[in-house]
Design a protein around this motif. Structure first.
Motif, PDB file in Angstrom:
ATOM      1  N   ALA A 178     -59.851  26.940  51.486  1.00 58.16           N
ATOM      2  CA  ALA A 178     -61.269  27.204  51.213  1.00 58.16           C
ATOM      3  C   ALA A 178     -61.401  28.475  50.379  1.00 58.16           C
ATOM      4  N   GLU A 179     -62.163  28.404  49.310  1.00 58.82           N
ATOM      5  CA  GLU A 179     -62.350  29.592  48.465  1.00 58.82           C
ATOM      6  C   GLU A 179     -63.468  30.485  48.995  1.00 58.82           C
ATOM      7  N   PHE A 180     -64.554  29.861  49.451  1.00 56.10           N
ATOM      8  CA  PHE A 180     -65.703  30.628  49.926  1.00 56.10           C
ATOM      9  C   PHE A 180     -66.019  30.317  51.385  1.00 56.10           C
ATOM     10  N   VAL A 181     -66.592  31.332  52.050  1.00 56.80           N
ATOM     11  CA  VAL A 181     -67.099  31.151  53.408  1.00 56.80           C
ATOM     12  C   VAL A 181     -68.565  31.566  53.439  1.00 56.80           C
ATOM     13  N   LYS A 218     -65.834  35.261  49.157  1.00 55.83           N
ATOM     14  CA  LYS A 218     -64.548  34.587  49.048  1.00 55.83           C
ATOM     15  C   LYS A 218     -63.770  34.815  50.341  1.00 55.83           C
ATOM     16  N   ARG A 219     -63.180  33.738  50.859  1.00 53.36           N
ATOM     17  CA  ARG A 219     -62.504  33.796  52.164  1.00 53.36           C
ATOM     18  C   ARG A 219     -61.436  34.878  52.204  1.00 53.36           C
ATOM     19  N   MET A 262     -65.169  22.822  44.341  1.00 53.29           N
ATOM     20  CA  MET A 262     -65.219  24.112  45.000  1.00 53.29           C
ATOM     21  C   MET A 262     -65.215  23.901  46.509  1.00 53.29           C
ATOM     22  N   ASN A 263     -64.218  24.462  47.199  1.00 50.23           N
ATOM     23  CA  ASN A 263     -64.058  24.283  48.642  1.00 50.23           C
ATOM     24  C   ASN A 263     -64.801  25.396  49.385  1.00 50.23           C
ATOM     25  N   ILE A 264     -65.890  25.026  50.077  1.00 47.96           N
ATOM     26  CA  ILE A 264     -66.717  26.001  50.787  1.00 47.96           C
ATOM     27  C   ILE A 264     -66.880  25.569  52.238  1.00 47.96           C
TER      28      ILE A 264
END
Length: 403
Positions: free
Chosen positions: A94-97, A162-163, A1-3
């Motif tokens: 990135a999926e989340f910020v 989510k970005r 998971m890319n955060i």
């Protein structure tokens, strides 16, 4: 998971009278605390710091020692402008910020980790704390009403979304010229309901000079902020769990052809009623015992003995009203009620809504908190032989704290 994380440090600090991120607290600048804590998470791929343009070079040099800090960029006029500029530097992969205010320097690793886990599972996350004081709504200087503090929370950061969805919401706000005070408000307007994770009061926001003095006193004392934060969170969880109480009530009455049948305070058209000292409302008797049990009071037989003539033929609704007064006086609120009537006959389906209305009105609670089901014994035992009725009730109470 890319955060990725965006740390917002672009406020001018007008209420504090100084640029907050570069105020020294102990041996570090305020900004460093957040950067250092977020850097400890192995789930964060990179950090973008958004600051005032005239401090960019200094902050870039200051944060060189933190490998996760990939960009330091100038902010905008409004907070949402600054957050948007930070998000634009986050890679599209990135999926989340995770958005965090630099003015909250004592966010814990525990809060960061729990927030990320919740966001991955629920699609978003906002850290909030409950309120301990009684909450009032005021109009023209006078109290308009008292609000239910159980449903009121104060939003903190981090806030994770989510970005792609967050960026779309910002673009929409720009088009409509709308201003929001935090990301959760923005996303609510955008149609997304953020999931809440419990934070703690040590994750305070430094806004005024007195806030800074309080924080400096903590730093100069022997208090371990990390341990304090974890302790507060655990105590809050325990407090919330301990405030709930469950009660179970059961009752059985045989049929009596000479009496009317009352169930849940409703007169049921049937060829026989139930035998008992009062009106023999087996359902309300089970409910009363459940309420008494959950609140730690004596049972129905002790409070209203069948040896006392004043209770002969009394309506069980009267007894329920007396019991509810006792329960409420002890600071309890009814969260929900679930009841079952076991009988071959009569069938209660046709009377279910009326029974629920009578009980909810008597207890002064919403009908949605009351549930009722009818069951048969499939011809087995005294119920199957149509010799009587058995009822069971389960009640959940919540203890209200003193103001």
């Amino acid at each position: 998971m890319n955060i990725w994380a965006v740390i917002v440090a672009a406020g001018k600090g007008e209420r504090l009278g100084s640029y907050k991120p570069l105020i020294k607290i102990g041996d570090k600048y305020m900004l460093e605390y957040s950067v250092e804590t977020i850097s400890k998470s192995n789930k964060i791929e990179g950090i973008v710091v958004v600051c005032l343009s005239n401090y960019i070079q200094f902050i870039r040099e200051l944060l060189k020692k933190y490998d996760l800090v990939k960009y330091v960029v100038p902010g905008g006029k409004l907070r949402q402008d600054s957050v948007r500029k930070g998000i634009l530097k986050v890679p599209e992969t990135a999926e989340f910020v995770l958005v965090h205010d630099a003015a909250r320097p004592f966010v814990s690793v525990d809060i960061i980790e729990r927030s990320i886990n919740a966001a991955v599972q629920k699609g978003s996350c906002v850290v909030c704390v409950g309120v301990n004081d009684t909450v009032k709504r005021v109009e023209d200087g006078f109290i308009k009403e008292t609000l239910d503090r159980d449903s009121i929370f104060l939003a903190q950061t981090p806030q994770i979304f989510k970005r792609k969805e967050l960026l779309e919401a910002f673009e929409n706000a720009i088009l409509k010229r709308l201003v929001f005070t935090d990301e959760s408000s923005l996303m609510e307007f955008h149609g997304i309901r953020p999931f809440v994770v419990l934070g703690d009061n040590s994750n305070m926001k430094i806004t005024y000079p007195q806030d800074l003095e309080l924080v400096k006193n903590f730093i100069n004392s022997d208090v371990d902020f990390k341990k304090l934060s974890e302790k507060v969170y655990e105590e809050e969880k325990v407090r919330k769990v301990q405030n709930y109480f469950v009660g179970i009530g059961e009752d059985i009455h045989p049929f009596d052809k000479e009496r009317p049948l009352y169930l849940g305070g409703v007169l049921i058209p049937f060829e026989k009623g139930l035998k008992g000292h009062s009106d023999a409302d087996v359902l309300l008797h089970a409910l009363i015992d459940a309420l008494l049990g959950a609140s730690g009071l004596d049972d129905i037989g002790t409070l209203f003995p069948d040896t006392d003539p004043k209770y002969y033929g009394v309506s069980s609704l009267t007894l329920l009203q007396k019991v509810s007064t006792l329960v409420y006086s002890k600071g309890f609120k009814i969260q929900n009620i679930d009841m079952i009537v076991f009988a071959e006959k009569p069938k209660i389906r046709a009377f279910k809504d009326e029974i629920i209305s009578v009980i909810s009105n008597t207890l002064n609670i919403d009908k949605i908190k009351v549930n009722l089901k009818g069951k048969t014994a499939e011809g087995l035992g005294f119920l199957g032989r149509e010799e009587g009725i058995y009822a069971k009730a389960v009640v959940l109470l919540k203890k209200e704290e003193n103001c």
